[in-house]
Design a protein around this motif. Sequence first.
Motif, short mmCIF file in Angstrom:
data_model
loop_
_atom_site.label_atom_id
_atom_site.label_comp_id
_atom_site.label_asym_id
_atom_site.label_seq_id
_atom_site.Cartn_x
_atom_site.Cartn_y
_atom_site.Cartn_z
N ARG A 40 -25.88 -31.38 -4.31
CA ARG A 40 -25.83 -32.37 -5.40
C ARG A 40 -25.30 -33.71 -4.89
O ARG A 40 -25.80 -34.77 -5.26
CB ARG A 40 -24.98 -31.84 -6.54
N ARG A 41 -24.28 -33.66 -4.03
CA ARG A 41 -23.75 -34.90 -3.45
C ARG A 41 -24.82 -35.60 -2.63
O ARG A 41 -24.96 -36.83 -2.67
CB ARG A 41 -22.52 -34.61 -2.60
N GLN A 42 -25.58 -34.83 -1.87
CA GLN A 42 -26.65 -35.43 -1.07
C GLN A 42 -27.72 -36.05 -1.95
O GLN A 42 -28.27 -37.11 -1.62
CB GLN A 42 -27.25 -34.39 -0.13
N LEU A 43 -28.02 -35.41 -3.07
CA LEU A 43 -28.98 -35.99 -4.02
C LEU A 43 -28.46 -37.33 -4.56
O LEU A 43 -29.23 -38.29 -4.69
CB LEU A 43 -29.27 -35.02 -5.17
N GLU A 44 -27.16 -37.38 -4.85
CA GLU A 44 -26.57 -38.63 -5.33
C GLU A 44 -26.63 -39.71 -4.24
O GLU A 44 -26.89 -40.88 -4.54
CB GLU A 44 -25.12 -38.39 -5.77
N GLU A 45 -26.39 -39.32 -3.00
CA GLU A 45 -26.47 -40.27 -1.89
C GLU A 45 -27.89 -40.81 -1.73
O GLU A 45 -28.08 -42.00 -1.46
CB GLU A 45 -26.00 -39.61 -0.59
N VAL A 46 -28.86 -39.94 -1.88
CA VAL A 46 -30.26 -40.38 -1.77
C VAL A 46 -30.58 -41.36 -2.89
O VAL A 46 -31.21 -42.40 -2.67
CB VAL A 46 -31.23 -39.17 -1.80
N ALA A 47 -30.12 -41.06 -4.10
CA ALA A 47 -30.37 -41.96 -5.24
C ALA A 47 -29.70 -43.31 -5.00
O ALA A 47 -30.30 -44.36 -5.28
CB ALA A 47 -29.85 -41.33 -6.53
N ALA A 48 -28.48 -43.29 -4.48
CA ALA A 48 -27.78 -44.55 -4.22
C ALA A 48 -28.49 -45.34 -3.11
O ALA A 48 -28.61 -46.57 -3.20
CB ALA A 48 -26.34 -44.27 -3.83
N ALA A 49 -28.96 -44.65 -2.08
CA ALA A 49 -29.68 -45.32 -1.00
C ALA A 49 -30.99 -45.91 -1.49
O ALA A 49 -31.40 -46.99 -1.07
CB ALA A 49 -29.93 -44.35 0.15
N ARG A 50 -31.63 -45.23 -2.42
CA ARG A 50 -32.88 -45.75 -2.99
C ARG A 50 -32.58 -47.02 -3.79
O ARG A 50 -33.28 -48.02 -3.66
CB ARG A 50 -33.54 -44.72 -3.89
N GLU A 51 -31.53 -46.98 -4.60
CA GLU A 51 -31.18 -48.14 -5.42
C GLU A 51 -30.78 -49.34 -4.59
O GLU A 51 -31.08 -50.48 -4.95
CB GLU A 51 -30.04 -47.78 -6.38
N SER A 52 -30.10 -49.09 -3.47
CA SER A 52 -29.66 -50.19 -2.62
C SER A 52 -30.77 -50.70 -1.70
O SER A 52 -30.60 -51.72 -1.03
CB SER A 52 -28.46 -49.77 -1.78
N GLY A 53 -31.86 -49.99 -1.65
CA GLY A 53 -32.98 -50.41 -0.81
C GLY A 53 -32.94 -49.86 0.60
O GLY A 53 -33.78 -50.20 1.43
N GLU A 54 -31.95 -49.02 0.91
CA GLU A 54 -31.87 -48.42 2.24
C GLU A 54 -33.01 -47.44 2.48
O GLU A 54 -33.43 -47.26 3.62
CB GLU A 54 -30.54 -47.69 2.41
N LEU A 55 -33.48 -46.81 1.42
CA LEU A 55 -34.59 -45.86 1.51
C LEU A 55 -35.73 -46.34 0.62
O LEU A 55 -35.50 -46.80 -0.49
CB LEU A 55 -34.17 -44.47 1.04
N GLY A 56 -36.93 -46.19 1.13
CA GLY A 56 -38.09 -46.47 0.31
C GLY A 56 -38.36 -45.32 -0.64
O GLY A 56 -37.80 -44.23 -0.51
N ASP A 57 -39.25 -45.57 -1.59
CA ASP A 57 -39.55 -44.53 -2.57
C ASP A 57 -40.14 -43.27 -1.94
O ASP A 57 -39.78 -42.16 -2.33
CB ASP A 57 -40.50 -45.07 -3.64
N ASP A 58 -41.02 -43.44 -0.97
CA ASP A 58 -41.64 -42.27 -0.33
C ASP A 58 -40.60 -41.42 0.41
O ASP A 58 -40.60 -40.20 0.30
CB ASP A 58 -42.74 -42.71 0.64
N GLU A 59 -39.72 -42.10 1.17
CA GLU A 59 -38.69 -41.37 1.90
C GLU A 59 -37.73 -40.66 0.94
O GLU A 59 -37.39 -39.49 1.14
CB GLU A 59 -37.87 -42.33 2.77
#
Length: 83
Positions: A40-59
């Motif tokens: 769950r923490r990793q899912l939150e990290e992915v969501a935060a990275a998506r919001e900050s632009g560190e990760l693209g939508d596909d990744e």
Amino acid sequence: MGLLWNLLSLPLAPVRGTVWVGEQVLEEAERQYYDAGAIRRQLEEVAAARESGELGDDEADALEEQLVARLIEANRRSREEGR
């Protein structure tokens, strides 16, 4: 018979010990990998990275898909252990 067996199998003791250690390491690795809280923490990290632009939508989608699959497996394992 027990004493004789112990004497005959004594040369195999290091192998049995190594196998036991390997099994313990595997169990701990699986416990950590399928820890629902960590997933769950990793899912939150992915969501935060998506919001900050560190990760693209596909990744982010690919990572979330993997994490959700692990979470489902973690829940299945938890139910089986509860039986």
